[in-house]
Design an enzyme around this catalytic site. Structure first.
Site, PDB file in Angstrom:
ATOM      1  N   GLY A  77       0.754   2.542   4.915  1.00  0.00           N
ATOM      2  CA  GLY A  77       1.323   3.015   6.166  1.00  0.00           C
ATOM      3  C   GLY A  77       0.674   2.307   7.335  1.00  0.00           C
ATOM      4  O   GLY A  77       0.014   1.281   7.166  1.00  0.00           O
TER       5      GLY A  77
ATOM      6  N   SER B 296      -3.010   3.966   7.093  1.00  0.00           N
ATOM      7  CA  SER B 296      -3.411   4.578   5.827  1.00  0.00           C
ATOM      8  C   SER B 296      -2.907   3.731   4.672  1.00  0.00           C
ATOM      9  O   SER B 296      -1.986   2.930   4.823  1.00  0.00           O
ATOM     10  CB  SER B 296      -2.859   6.002   5.712  1.00  0.00           C
ATOM     11  OG  SER B 296      -1.453   5.988   5.586  1.00  0.00           O
ATOM     12  N   VAL B 297      -3.544   3.908   3.531  1.00  0.00           N
ATOM     13  CA  VAL B 297      -3.130   3.232   2.313  1.00  0.00           C
ATOM     14  C   VAL B 297      -3.189   4.255   1.188  1.00  0.00           C
ATOM     15  O   VAL B 297      -4.041   5.148   1.199  1.00  0.00           O
ATOM     16  CB  VAL B 297      -4.041   2.007   2.018  1.00  0.00           C
ATOM     17  CG1 VAL B 297      -5.479   2.437   1.795  1.00  0.00           C
ATOM     18  CG2 VAL B 297      -3.528   1.224   0.824  1.00  0.00           C
TER      19      VAL B 297
ATOM     20  N   ASP C 256      11.163  16.041   8.270  1.00  0.00           N
ATOM     21  CA  ASP C 256      11.476  14.651   7.927  1.00  0.00           C
ATOM     22  C   ASP C 256      12.036  14.521   6.514  1.00  0.00           C
ATOM     23  O   ASP C 256      11.636  13.643   5.755  1.00  0.00           O
ATOM     24  CB  ASP C 256      10.233  13.769   8.094  1.00  0.00           C
ATOM     25  CG  ASP C 256      10.581  12.292   8.249  1.00  0.00           C
ATOM     26  OD1 ASP C 256      11.728  11.995   8.648  1.00  0.00           O
ATOM     27  OD2 ASP C 256       9.711  11.444   7.983  1.00  0.00           O
TER      28      ASP C 256
END
EC number: 2.7.11.17
Length: 499
Positions: A23, A26-27, A136
């Protein structure tokens, strides 16, 4: 059981393996808990890159995920903070996206679509029963537990999820993914749990024919379609869909959120609970073919976005992807998550509290005024003759001796307000203030001043800590001396605009 740990380092308990996804900051990597050998997915957030507001969102996501325990929701098992990083340890889901699995099937029917949406509704219902709105829901967040046939659908990614009280409706900010946004969010109306049901309606529509109910390359036109509820069931693809399936979609895509079907009600719909006798078992090859194109289109756009975010500074990438009003460009309109409350809603909040303060002044309500102002309020204004005024006594004098005793109508307008957000808990607003009133002879008068106010948020409440007003002082009430029997308004003190 999920727990928050700060005393034990992640690296002591877990071994990291290959990357599963990435992201903005982030991972996600596969990991193994060393003592048990159990595999998980670790979302690793670089907290050094997060603002204070981003930290709050991270804490909210962890809090929400710890609360939700359901077979159709990706489970959070651990939340660990280290210096510079935060680790969220989730179920390792290996089945990939639901929509990708569907197009690989040899057989796919309306009954299969019913089973898929049932699992999604079960997850949404669990969220809503626990006071959580996902905000979402979209294909990218619908995963399969494994590659086994009949694997459970799992709802993922609670990064935009919010906590609500019961059926609370409020403005929680502009957030979601364009093609799945509800009319009430687009209208900037208060919203709540029904936004998830609207998104479920969009997902169900796609599950049945392979394309979305609302689509336009131009985002403005897309939003107009959604707000109008302008969708239909065109021939020939919808001719083979049962009336019960269309009925459920209509109930989900109801413009009025108060009349929209709830998750618990949808689970009792005949097309869901009586699937074996109501839903068609006919293979839908055209749906699969359309869904392949739909998947390819959103994957391409997702890859473009990920590349941009991975190769640029995150804040710079966000500005590149956004139009001036904070909404992403239409090229990303199908599957890009947006969250815009940081700017528009917070600025509107500052304008609103400024209007409340001025209303307290106009009403001569010193008690309301003191609740909005910091006790150590500082001010520069013409009436203080260039001196810095501190505290409330200077203002109390005017409230007690003029404002509270005046019964003349006053109307104030704020023109051209400009708000600057200074971090998460401070803001500055500059504007022109016009005050209309009737003078002693019954003639209408207008005063103008230019004002700047500094606001600070403490314990969730905005307080005015400083203001600066310019302009010539004028008196809107009868002065003590009237030479030649005429009223003189050329000088004196502005009793309505000095505070």
């Amino acid at each position: 059981m999920a727990s928050t740990t700060t005393c034990t380092r992640f690296t002591d308990e877990y071994q990291l393996f290959e990357e599963l996804g990435k992201g903005a900051f982030s991972v996600v990597r596969r990991c193994m808990k060393i003592p048990t050998g159990q595999e998980y997915a670790a979302k690793i957030i670089n907290t050094k890159k997060l603002s204070a507001r981003d930290h709050q969102k991270l804490e909210r996501e962890a809090r929400i995920c710890r609360l939700l325990k359901h077979p159709n929701i990706v489970r959070l098992h651990d939340s660990i903070s280290e210096e510079g990083f935060h680790y969220l340890v989730f179920d390792l889901v290996t089945g990939g996206e639901l929509f990708e699995d569907i197009v690989a099937r040899e057989y796919y029917s309306e009954a299969d679509a019913s089973h898929c949406i049932q699992q999604i509704l079960e997850s949404v219902n669990h969220c809503h029963l626990n006071g959580i709105v996902h905000r979402d829901l979209k294909p990218e967040n619908l995963l399969l537990a494994s590659k086994s046939k009949g694997a459970a659908v799992k709802l993922a990614d609670f990064g935009l999820a919010i906590e609500v009280q019961g059926d609370q409706q409020a403005w929680f900010g502009f957030a979601g993914t364009p093609g799945y946004l509800s009319p009430e969010v687009l209208r900037k109306d208060p919203y709540g749990k029904p936004v998830d049901m609207w998104a479920c309606g969009v997902i169900l529509y796609i599950l049945l024919v392979g394309y979305p109910p609302f689509w336009d390359e131009d985002q403005h036109r897309l939003y107009q379609q959604i707000k109008a509820g302008a969708y239909d069931f065109p021939s020939p693809e919808w001719d083979t869909v049962t009336p019960e399936a269309k009925d459920l979609i209509n109930k989900m895509l109801t413009i009025n959120p108060a009349k929209r079907i709830t998750a618990s009600e949808a689970l009792k719909h005949p097309w869901i609970c009586q699937r074996s006798t109501v839903a068609s078992m006919m293979h839908r090859q055209e749906t699969v073919d359309c869904l392949k194109k739909f998947n390819a289109r959103r994957k391409l756009k997702g890859a473009i976005l990920t590349t941009m975010l991975a190769t640029r500074n995150f804040s710079a990438a966000k500005s590149l992807l956004k139009k001036p009003d904070g909404v992403k460009e239409s090229t990303e309109s199908s599957n890009t998550t947006i969250e815009d409350e940081d700017v528009k809603a917070r600025k509107q909040e500052i304008i609103k509290v400024t209007e409340q303060l001025i209303e307290a002044i106009n009403n001569g309500d010193f008690e309301a005024y003191t609740k909005i102002c910091d006790p150590g309020l500082t001010a520069f204004e013409p009436e203080a003759l260039g001196n810095l005024v501190e505290g409330m006594d200077f203002h109390r004098f005017y409230f007690e001796n003029a404002l509270s005793k005046s019964n003349k109508p006053i109307h104030t307008i704020i023109l051209n307000p400009h708000v600057h957000l200074v971090g998460d808990d401070a803001a500055c607003i500059a504007y022109i203030r016009l005050t209309q009133y009737m003078d002693g002879s019954g003639m209408p008068k207008t005063m103008q001043s230019e004002e700047t106010r500094v606001w600070h948020r403490r314990d969730g409440k905005w307080q005015n800590v400083h203001f600066h007003r310019s302009g010539s002082p004028t008196v809107p009430i009868k002065p003590p001396c009237i030479p030649n029997g005429k009223e003189n308004f050329s000088g004196g003190t502005s009793l309505w605009q000095n505070i």
